[in-house]
Design a protein around this motif. Structure first.
Motif, PDB file in Angstrom:
ATOM      1  N   LEU A   3     -20.943  -3.188  14.764  1.00 52.91           N
ATOM      2  CA  LEU A   3     -21.559  -4.513  14.800  1.00 52.91           C
ATOM      3  C   LEU A   3     -20.724  -5.488  15.645  1.00 52.91           C
ATOM      4  CD1 LEU A   3     -24.023  -5.727  13.303  1.00 52.91           C
ATOM      5  CD2 LEU A   3     -22.428  -6.510  11.518  1.00 52.91           C
ATOM      6  N   LEU A   4     -19.419  -5.429  15.453  1.00 56.65           N
ATOM      7  CA  LEU A   4     -18.513  -6.315  16.189  1.00 56.65           C
ATOM      8  C   LEU A   4     -18.455  -5.916  17.667  1.00 56.65           C
ATOM      9  CD1 LEU A   4     -16.370  -8.570  16.264  1.00 56.65           C
ATOM     10  CD2 LEU A   4     -14.675  -6.867  15.536  1.00 56.65           C
ATOM     11  N   GLU A   5     -18.374  -4.612  17.913  1.00 55.26           N
ATOM     12  CA  GLU A   5     -18.324  -4.157  19.306  1.00 55.26           C
ATOM     13  C   GLU A   5     -19.573  -4.596  20.067  1.00 55.26           C
ATOM     14  OE1 GLU A   5     -17.552   0.051  19.455  1.00 55.26           O
ATOM     15  OE2 GLU A   5     -15.547  -0.174  18.576  1.00 55.26           O
ATOM     16  N   GLU A   6     -20.723  -4.480  19.396  1.00 54.90           N
ATOM     17  CA  GLU A   6     -21.978  -4.888  20.052  1.00 54.90           C
ATOM     18  C   GLU A   6     -21.974  -6.371  20.396  1.00 54.90           C
ATOM     19  OE1 GLU A   6     -24.576  -1.607  17.665  1.00 54.90           O
ATOM     20  OE2 GLU A   6     -25.158  -3.720  17.413  1.00 54.90           O
ATOM     21  N   ARG A   7     -21.459  -7.188  19.460  1.00 56.97           N
ATOM     22  CA  ARG A   7     -21.405  -8.633  19.706  1.00 56.97           C
ATOM     23  C   ARG A   7     -20.469  -8.956  20.866  1.00 56.97           C
ATOM     24  NH1 ARG A   7     -23.636 -12.083  15.908  1.00 56.97           N
ATOM     25  NH2 ARG A   7     -23.091 -13.890  17.165  1.00 56.97           N
ATOM     26  N   ILE A   8     -19.323  -8.262  20.887  1.00 57.63           N
ATOM     27  CA  ILE A   8     -18.361  -8.506  21.971  1.00 57.63           C
ATOM     28  C   ILE A   8     -19.011  -8.143  23.307  1.00 57.63           C
ATOM     29  CG2 ILE A   8     -16.149  -7.794  22.960  1.00 57.63           C
ATOM     30  CD1 ILE A   8     -15.224  -7.228  20.023  1.00 57.63           C
ATOM     31  N   ARG A   9     -19.669  -7.001  23.335  1.00 59.79           N
ATOM     32  CA  ARG A   9     -20.327  -6.545  24.557  1.00 59.79           C
ATOM     33  C   ARG A   9     -21.392  -7.531  25.024  1.00 59.79           C
ATOM     34  NH1 ARG A   9     -19.213  -1.375  25.992  1.00 59.79           N
ATOM     35  NH2 ARG A   9     -19.090  -0.219  24.059  1.00 59.79           N
ATOM     36  N   ARG A  10     -22.157  -8.032  24.063  1.00 60.02           N
ATOM     37  CA  ARG A  10     -23.279  -8.912  24.380  1.00 60.02           C
ATOM     38  C   ARG A  10     -22.838 -10.326  24.737  1.00 60.02           C
ATOM     39  NH1 ARG A  10     -26.473  -7.939  19.708  1.00 60.02           N
ATOM     40  NH2 ARG A  10     -26.164 -10.046  18.957  1.00 60.02           N
ATOM     41  N   GLU A  11     -21.850 -10.849  24.004  1.00 56.10           N
ATOM     42  CA  GLU A  11     -21.559 -12.278  24.128  1.00 56.10           C
ATOM     43  C   GLU A  11     -20.131 -12.609  24.571  1.00 56.10           C
ATOM     44  OE1 GLU A  11     -22.702 -14.119  20.443  1.00 56.10           O
ATOM     45  OE2 GLU A  11     -24.744 -13.381  20.605  1.00 56.10           O
ATOM     46  N   GLY A  12     -19.252 -11.624  24.577  1.00 48.43           N
ATOM     47  CA  GLY A  12     -17.877 -11.886  24.983  1.00 48.43           C
ATOM     48  C   GLY A  12     -17.790 -12.119  26.482  1.00 48.43           C
ATOM     49  N   THR A  13     -16.863 -12.990  26.887  1.00 48.85           N
ATOM     50  CA  THR A  13     -16.629 -13.155  28.320  1.00 48.85           C
ATOM     51  C   THR A  13     -15.151 -12.890  28.601  1.00 48.85           C
ATOM     52  OG1 THR A  13     -16.400 -15.532  27.965  1.00 48.85           O
ATOM     53  CG2 THR A  13     -18.509 -14.788  28.793  1.00 48.85           C
ATOM     54  N   VAL A  14     -14.895 -12.288  29.745  1.00 50.37           N
ATOM     55  CA  VAL A  14     -13.537 -11.904  30.099  1.00 50.37           C
ATOM     56  C   VAL A  14     -12.993 -12.903  31.106  1.00 50.37           C
ATOM     57  CG1 VAL A  14     -12.112 -10.074  31.087  1.00 50.37           C
ATOM     58  CG2 VAL A  14     -14.107  -9.477  29.695  1.00 50.37           C
ATOM     59  N   ILE A  15     -11.780 -13.386  30.832  1.00 51.72           N
ATOM     60  CA  ILE A  15     -11.135 -14.323  31.745  1.00 51.72           C
ATOM     61  C   ILE A  15      -9.934 -13.610  32.349  1.00 51.72           C
ATOM     62  CG2 ILE A  15      -9.978 -16.553  31.919  1.00 51.72           C
ATOM     63  CD1 ILE A  15     -11.688 -17.391  29.494  1.00 51.72           C
ATOM     64  N   GLY A  16      -9.924 -13.503  33.669  1.00 54.53           N
ATOM     65  CA  GLY A  16      -8.888 -12.701  34.324  1.00 54.53           C
ATOM     66  C   GLY A  16      -9.071 -11.257  33.888  1.00 54.53           C
ATOM     67  N   ASP A  17      -7.951 -10.559  33.658  1.00 58.32           N
ATOM     68  CA  ASP A  17      -8.056  -9.164  33.218  1.00 58.32           C
ATOM     69  C   ASP A  17      -7.661  -8.992  31.753  1.00 58.32           C
ATOM     70  OD1 ASP A  17      -9.060  -7.863  35.399  1.00 58.32           O
ATOM     71  OD2 ASP A  17      -7.071  -7.555  36.301  1.00 58.32           O
ATOM     72  N   ASP A  18      -7.197 -10.083  31.116  1.00 61.46           N
ATOM     73  CA  ASP A  18      -6.618  -9.849  29.785  1.00 61.46           C
ATOM     74  C   ASP A  18      -6.964 -10.863  28.704  1.00 61.46           C
ATOM     75  OD1 ASP A  18      -5.125 -11.926  30.753  1.00 61.46           O
ATOM     76  OD2 ASP A  18      -3.175 -10.955  30.510  1.00 61.46           O
ATOM     77  N   VAL A  19      -7.829 -11.822  28.977  1.00 61.72           N
ATOM     78  CA  VAL A  19      -8.231 -12.753  27.916  1.00 61.72           C
ATOM     79  C   VAL A  19      -9.723 -12.589  27.637  1.00 61.72           C
ATOM     80  CG1 VAL A  19      -8.476 -15.174  27.215  1.00 61.72           C
ATOM     81  CG2 VAL A  19      -6.408 -14.427  28.412  1.00 61.72           C
ATOM     82  N   LEU A  20     -10.026 -12.380  26.365  1.00 57.95           N
ATOM     83  CA  LEU A  20     -11.420 -12.215  25.942  1.00 57.95           C
ATOM     84  C   LEU A  20     -11.837 -13.472  25.180  1.00 57.95           C
ATOM     85  CD1 LEU A  20     -13.889 -10.357  25.539  1.00 57.95           C
ATOM     86  CD2 LEU A  20     -12.730  -9.431  23.515  1.00 57.95           C
ATOM     87  N   LYS A  21     -12.943 -14.043  25.591  1.00 60.91           N
ATOM     88  CA  LYS A  21     -13.440 -15.238  24.911  1.00 60.91           C
ATOM     89  C   LYS A  21     -14.607 -14.865  24.016  1.00 60.91           C
ATOM     90  CE  LYS A  21     -14.025 -19.744  26.289  1.00 60.91           C
ATOM     91  NZ  LYS A  21     -13.772 -20.987  26.706  1.00 60.91           N
ATOM     92  N   VAL A  22     -14.465 -15.200  22.735  1.00 61.81           N
ATOM     93  CA  VAL A  22     -15.550 -14.920  21.791  1.00 61.81           C
ATOM     94  C   VAL A  22     -15.874 -16.204  21.017  1.00 61.81           C
ATOM     95  CG1 VAL A  22     -15.248 -12.413  21.574  1.00 61.81           C
ATOM     96  CG2 VAL A  22     -13.836 -13.934  20.191  1.00 61.81           C
ATOM     97  N   ASP A  23     -15.949 -17.291  21.769  1.00 58.71           N
ATOM     98  CA  ASP A  23     -16.171 -18.620  21.173  1.00 58.71           C
ATOM     99  C   ASP A  23     -17.505 -18.735  20.457  1.00 58.71           C
ATOM    100  OD1 ASP A  23     -13.803 -19.457  22.147  1.00 58.71           O
ATOM    101  OD2 ASP A  23     -14.599 -21.092  23.357  1.00 58.71           O
ATOM    102  N   MET A  24     -18.454 -17.889  20.845  1.00 61.10           N
ATOM    103  CA  MET A  24     -19.795 -18.059  20.278  1.00 61.10           C
ATOM    104  C   MET A  24     -19.972 -17.433  18.905  1.00 61.10           C
ATOM    105  SD  MET A  24     -19.100 -15.781  22.524  1.00 61.10           S
ATOM    106  CE  MET A  24     -19.175 -16.743  24.024  1.00 61.10           C
ATOM    107  N   PHE A  25     -19.018 -16.638  18.452  1.00 54.84           N
ATOM    108  CA  PHE A  25     -19.147 -16.123  17.078  1.00 54.84           C
ATOM    109  C   PHE A  25     -17.859 -16.104  16.260  1.00 54.84           C
ATOM    110  CE2 PHE A  25     -17.449 -11.896  17.895  1.00 54.84           C
ATOM    111  CZ  PHE A  25     -17.756 -11.662  19.239  1.00 54.84           C
ATOM    112  N   LEU A  26     -16.692 -16.275  16.912  1.00 55.37           N
ATOM    113  CA  LEU A  26     -15.450 -16.131  16.145  1.00 55.37           C
ATOM    114  C   LEU A  26     -14.453 -17.274  16.344  1.00 55.37           C
ATOM    115  CD1 LEU A  26     -13.976 -14.112  14.230  1.00 55.37           C
ATOM    116  CD2 LEU A  26     -13.023 -13.004  16.261  1.00 55.37           C
TER     117      LEU A  26
END
Ligand code: 5GP
Length: 195
Positions: A3-26
């Motif tokens: 469930l979490l992986e799907e959300r990250i895939r769908r809504e996560g955004t990557v900044i540079g090569d090493d920062v993941l933004k998950v502001d929309m759910f976490l």
């Protein structure tokens, strides 16, 4: 956790090569239903470890820690970042290097809330280099309390924190482990690998 992986895939955004933004759910907007499922998964992983308290660091770990604590029926303590005049002076303190800000800060917990007989589960949203977890571990060891383990929402497996903590024999459970995110392409560690 699919469930979490799907959300990250769908809504996560990557900044540079090493920062993941998950502001929309976490990290800014909170999907309480999803975070509750994450809390349940931590309960399943640590329910036999005698946890008496959950420890996290403000602000982004608090929601996940609070919904996890509902399953354990124990309190959450969150370490405060320095500059809180109302915390008092009787404190456990540790220095923490911030991965996202690139600066060092002091975190603290009142001695009133960590005790020698506590068995502590650390919960945090992300694990990267392990600095936040190590600062929390220092607070626990200064209090003479025991560490039950560490529950992480999203571990970035290409950074060294998780491997180092596991090498020390600490029970670390991450609900999603990102193996790489080059060019914005998020790859997860497969389910059967260690997590
Ligand atoms: P560490 O201390 O393990 O290097 O980094 C973990 C801490 O930094 C977490 O408390 C989290 O707030 C923040 N962090 C590290 N990497 C990321 C990331 O890729 N995205 C977000 N949103 N936070 C991160």
């Amino acid at each position: 956790m699919k469930l979490l992986e799907e959300r990250i895939r769908r809504e996560g955004t990557v900044i540079g090569d090493d920062v993941l933004k998950v502001d929309m759910f976490l990290n800014h907007q909170l999907d309480v239903g999803l975070i509750d499922e994450m809390g349940k998964a931590f309960y399943e992983a640590f329910q036999t470890d005698g946890v008496t308290k959950i420890l996290t660091v403000e602000a982004s770990g608090i929601a996940l820690a609070a919904l996890t604590a509902r399953y354990f029926g124990v309190p959450v303590v969150f370490a405060k970042k320095a500059g809180h005049r109302n915390v008092g002076t009787d404190l456990y303190t540790a220095t923490c290097h911030s991965f996202t800000h690139g600066t060092d800060s002091t975190i603290c917990v009142s001695r009133r809330y960590l005790h020698e007989d506590d068995v502590i589960l650390i919960i945090d949203d992300f694990l990267a280099d392990g600095n936040a977890c190590n600062a929390l571990r220092k607070l626990i060891s200064d209090a003479g309390a025991k560490l039950a383990g560490i529950g992480i929402g999203i571990e970035k497996g290409f950074q060294p924190g998780g491997a180092k903590l596991r090498a020390e024999g600490i029970k670390v459970r991450s609900l999603a482990i990102v193996e790489s995110m080059k060019n914005g392409n998020i790859v997860f560690r497969s389910d059967d690998a260690e997590r």
